[in-house]
Design an enzyme around this catalytic site. Structure first.
Site, PDB file in Angstrom:
ATOM      1  N   GLY A  45       0.833  -1.189   0.000  1.00  0.00           N
ATOM      2  CA  GLY A  45       0.000   0.000   0.000  1.00  0.00           C
ATOM      3  C   GLY A  45       0.872   1.244   0.000  1.00  0.00           C
ATOM      4  O   GLY A  45       2.017   1.212   0.461  1.00  0.00           O
ATOM      5  N   GLN A  50       2.988   9.980   1.231  1.00  0.00           N
ATOM      6  CA  GLN A  50       4.280   9.281   1.331  1.00  0.00           C
ATOM      7  C   GLN A  50       5.201   9.600   0.169  1.00  0.00           C
ATOM      8  O   GLN A  50       6.402   9.317   0.238  1.00  0.00           O
ATOM      9  CB  GLN A  50       4.060   7.763   1.384  1.00  0.00           C
ATOM     10  CG  GLN A  50       3.399   7.289   2.662  1.00  0.00           C
ATOM     11  CD  GLN A  50       3.296   5.779   2.684  1.00  0.00           C
ATOM     12  OE1 GLN A  50       2.364   5.220   2.144  1.00  0.00           O
ATOM     13  NE2 GLN A  50       4.272   5.123   3.273  1.00  0.00           N
ATOM     14  N   CYS A  92       5.582   0.013   7.711  1.00  0.00           N
ATOM     15  CA  CYS A  92       5.234   1.115   6.811  1.00  0.00           C
ATOM     16  C   CYS A  92       6.467   1.485   5.998  1.00  0.00           C
ATOM     17  O   CYS A  92       7.569   1.539   6.547  1.00  0.00           O
ATOM     18  CB  CYS A  92       4.776   2.314   7.644  1.00  0.00           C
ATOM     19  SG  CYS A  92       4.406   3.778   6.662  1.00  0.00           S
ATOM     20  N   LEU A  93       6.281   1.728   4.704  1.00  0.00           N
ATOM     21  CA  LEU A  93       7.407   2.091   3.847  1.00  0.00           C
ATOM     22  C   LEU A  93       8.070   3.396   4.300  1.00  0.00           C
ATOM     23  O   LEU A  93       9.223   3.646   3.980  1.00  0.00           O
ATOM     24  CB  LEU A  93       6.950   2.222   2.388  1.00  0.00           C
ATOM     25  CG  LEU A  93       6.472   0.916   1.724  1.00  0.00           C
ATOM     26  CD1 LEU A  93       5.925   1.208   0.329  1.00  0.00           C
ATOM     27  CD2 LEU A  93       7.598  -0.103   1.659  1.00  0.00           C
ATOM     28  N   HIS A 134      -4.642   1.517   7.470  1.00  0.00           N
ATOM     29  CA  HIS A 134      -3.288   2.076   7.488  1.00  0.00           C
ATOM     30  C   HIS A 134      -3.160   3.226   6.480  1.00  0.00           C
ATOM     31  O   HIS A 134      -2.624   4.295   6.809  1.00  0.00           O
ATOM     32  CB  HIS A 134      -2.285   0.957   7.167  1.00  0.00           C
ATOM     33  CG  HIS A 134      -0.854   1.378   7.146  1.00  0.00           C
ATOM     34  ND1 HIS A 134       0.067   0.981   8.100  1.00  0.00           N
ATOM     35  CD2 HIS A 134      -0.169   2.177   6.284  1.00  0.00           C
ATOM     36  CE1 HIS A 134       1.244   1.517   7.815  1.00  0.00           C
ATOM     37  NE2 HIS A 134       1.132   2.249   6.714  1.00  0.00           N
ATOM     38  N   GLU A 135      -3.668   2.999   5.266  1.00  0.00           N
ATOM     39  CA  GLU A 135      -3.534   4.033   4.233  1.00  0.00           C
ATOM     40  C   GLU A 135      -4.419   5.244   4.528  1.00  0.00           C
ATOM     41  O   GLU A 135      -4.008   6.393   4.316  1.00  0.00           O
ATOM     42  CB  GLU A 135      -3.845   3.458   2.847  1.00  0.00           C
ATOM     43  CG  GLU A 135      -2.928   2.324   2.398  1.00  0.00           C
ATOM     44  CD  GLU A 135      -1.452   2.610   2.597  1.00  0.00           C
ATOM     45  OE1 GLU A 135      -1.026   3.760   2.447  1.00  0.00           O
ATOM     46  OE2 GLU A 135      -0.711   1.661   2.933  1.00  0.00           O
ATOM     47  N   HIS A 138      -2.774   7.472   6.878  1.00  0.00           N
ATOM     48  CA  HIS A 138      -1.794   8.364   6.232  1.00  0.00           C
ATOM     49  C   HIS A 138      -2.472   9.647   5.733  1.00  0.00           C
ATOM     50  O   HIS A 138      -1.894  10.733   5.816  1.00  0.00           O
ATOM     51  CB  HIS A 138      -1.145   7.673   5.027  1.00  0.00           C
ATOM     52  CG  HIS A 138       0.049   6.824   5.368  1.00  0.00           C
ATOM     53  ND1 HIS A 138       1.155   7.316   6.024  1.00  0.00           N
ATOM     54  CD2 HIS A 138       0.318   5.518   5.129  1.00  0.00           C
ATOM     55  CE1 HIS A 138       2.043   6.350   6.173  1.00  0.00           C
ATOM     56  NE2 HIS A 138       1.562   5.244   5.642  1.00  0.00           N
TER      57      HIS A 138
HETATM   58 NI    NI Z   1       2.443   3.395   5.625  1.00  0.00          NI
END
Ligand code: NI
Length: 169
Positions: A45, A50, A92-93, A134-135, A138
């Site tokens: 995701g 991000q 998370c990236l 999660h997204e 963000h």
């Molecule tokens: Ni994330």
């Protein structure tokens, strides 16, 4: 085109994003870049903040590109239903190298808009419910770290601050 993924400490990750209002070629280019960047990471995701773009837009693909047609594009997502609770490891990236057990709803229903502005409704359980939450977090300027107990969160934040001081973040 790959876009750099910003990390914890970047302002765009901590501010609420703005609604997508125009579904034009530049939005499509952003969506395509986000999908490419998510697959390259690899991740399941990615949210626009991000990649430094403060828009309410995210992409999710639980197979991270392995099955090709499974990518979901969501603009302006909102929860219609949220129920139950699950506890699983999450990462998370934008917080590379750290994972923690994070509480999330077991099932969610989300409405939003697709790539061309069409109305979409998606229902998710398990990992998909987790990814949706999660997204959307963000897009509200929230990271999974903010869902942890403060002791657990502080431990990770301290390690990140140390890496920042050593120029390793
Ligand atoms: Ni994330």
């Amino acid at each position: 085109m790959l876009r750099p993924i910003v990390k914890y400490g970047t302002a765009s990750l901590q501010a609420p994003a703005q609604a997508v209002t125009t579904f034009d070629p530049s939005l499509h280019a952003l969506i395509d870049d986000m999908i490419e960047t998510m697959y390259a990471a690899p991740g399941i995701g990615l949210a626009a903040p991000q990649v430094g773009v403060p828009l309410r837009l995210c992409v999710i693909d639980l197979s991270s590109g392995a099955r090709g047609a499974d990518v979901i594009v969501l603009a302006n997502p909102e929860f219609v239903e949220r129920e139950g609770m699950q506890l699983e490891e999450e990462g998370c990236l934008s917080v590379p190298g750290f994972q923690a057990t994070c509480p999330r709803p077991a099932r969610v229903v989300v409405k939003g808009q697709g790539r061309d502005g069409q109305d979409v409704v998606v229902e998710g359980t398990g990992l998909f419910a987790r990814a949706l939450q999660h997204e959307i977090d963000h897009l509200d300027g929230r990271l999974f770290l903010d869902r942890l107990r403060s002791l657990q969160r502080d431990l990770i934040v301290r390690k990140i601050r140390k890496m920042q001081r050593q120029d390793r973040w």
